[in-house]
Design an enzyme around this catalytic site. Structure first.
Site, PDB file in Angstrom:
ATOM      1  N   ASP A 178     -54.674  19.406   7.494  1.00 37.09           N
ATOM      2  CA  ASP A 178     -54.112  18.110   7.884  1.00 37.09           C
ATOM      3  C   ASP A 178     -54.261  17.082   6.753  1.00 37.09           C
ATOM      4  O   ASP A 178     -55.144  17.214   5.905  1.00 37.09           O
ATOM      5  CB  ASP A 178     -54.858  17.524   9.095  1.00 37.09           C
ATOM      6  CG  ASP A 178     -54.786  18.431  10.299  1.00 37.09           C
ATOM      7  OD1 ASP A 178     -53.814  19.192  10.399  1.00 37.09           O
ATOM      8  OD2 ASP A 178     -55.715  18.357  11.129  1.00 37.09           O
TER       9      ASP A 178
HETATM   10  N1  URA Z   1     -58.077  22.415  12.097  1.00 36.98           N
HETATM   11  C1  URA Z   1     -57.693  21.122  12.133  1.00 36.98           C
HETATM   12  O1  URA Z   1     -57.771  20.476  13.162  1.00 36.98           O
HETATM   13  N2  URA Z   1     -57.239  20.571  11.005  1.00 36.98           N
HETATM   14  C2  URA Z   1     -57.145  21.233   9.835  1.00 36.98           C
HETATM   15  O2  URA Z   1     -56.732  20.661   8.836  1.00 36.98           O
HETATM   16  C3  URA Z   1     -57.545  22.575   9.821  1.00 36.98           C
HETATM   17  C4  URA Z   1     -58.012  23.132  10.963  1.00 36.98           C
END
Ligand code: URA
Length: 266
Positions: free
Chosen positions: A123
């Site tokens: 993310d």
């Molecule tokens: N899980 C999440 O919530 N975000 C990420 O970036 C990777 C795994």
């Protein structure tokens, strides 16, 4: 090798070429050369000053003398390259962003001229280990749930996380798109004076969208920070946010082995 100056204006040091091709860092390339694991035009070369031309054929062997990489001409595009990036927060895991936010490709563009793609995604607000490569078979397998590649995260939450929440994470959490597979909780620590934050190290092998964030939200502890610290056999270790490095030959072999791909000829 052994070209006159006029014949070979593009000569470069062997270790520099190996590093540029993404086979190993320059220092690691020097080790490979010194250990007799590099051949130029079929002959082992151990002198670190050796210069090569685009016409020279380069082979890199692993410690069992198996062929790892072969270049019929170093001037050609390398087949596969692999980089490990410490993605900082505030950068998008994409090759292009219509909103013109900084992408992971922007971070490596100056040094990596070949086209590579992120393996899965982190993310915008998540930092940590991100693999970038042009090896499509490997990317497919590393991101397909069938191969159950383990990903480990450090998750920061406010306050002292309850034993009940930890138990639910371990057993499986009910999300809108299904129940998560049991997660492994590696460590729980209190951070900051007054225990105002908990740091949970958690491993999962699924890859649902925003999975870790949603799992913690579901057990009542929305995350205040998330960092991926391991991906399969690879670890983030001391790489700083924004830094990246080529994978070592052995690291590529371990990754490919993990998902049942050939580790010597690719
Ligand atoms: N899980 C999440 O919530 N975000 C990420 O970036 C990777 C795994």
């Amino acid at each position: 090798m052994n070209y006159s100056h006029q014949q070979a204006p593009q000569q470069e040091r062997l270790q520099k070429v190996i590093a540029r091709l993404g086979i190993a860092s320059r220092r690691h390339a020097e080790e490979l050369i010194s250990e007799g694991l590099v051949k130029v035009n079929g002959r082992v070369v151990t002198a670190l000053g050796t210069k090569v031309s685009p016409q020279d054929k380069i082979e890199v062997l692993d410690r069992n003398q198996k062929k790892v990489v072969r270049r019929d001409s170093v001037g050609e595009q390398v087949k596969y390259i692999y980089y490990l990036l410490h993605k900082p927060e505030g950068v998008i895991t994409s090759v292009y962003d219509p909103q013109h936010r900084k992408t992971v490709i922007d971070l490596i563009r100056q040094d990596v001229k070949q086209r590579v793609y992120p393996v899965g995604r982190l993310d915008y607000d998540t930092s940590g280990l991100l693999l970038l490569t042009n090896d499509g078979d490997l990317t497919y397998r590393l991101t397909h749930p069938r191969f159950e590649v383990k990903k480990t995260y450090k998750a920061w939450v406010k306050g002292r996380i309850s034993a009940e929440a930890i138990k639910t994470l371990q057993e499986g959490v009910k999300l809108q798109d299904g129940i998560t597979a049991p997660a492994k909780i590696i460590k729980v620590q209190q951070a900051n004076r007054g225990n105002s934050l908990s740091v949970v190290e958690i491993s999962i092998h699924e890859g649902k969208n925003r999975q870790v964030r949603r799992m913690f939200e579901a057990v009542g502890y929305p995350l205040v920070g998330l960092q991926r610290i391991a991906f399969g056999p690879l670890k983030l270790n001391n790489l700083k946010p924004g830094e990246f490095r080529p994978l070592k030959v052995q690291e590529v072999a371990r990754l490919r082995k993990e998902v049942g791909l050939n580790t010597t000829e690719y």
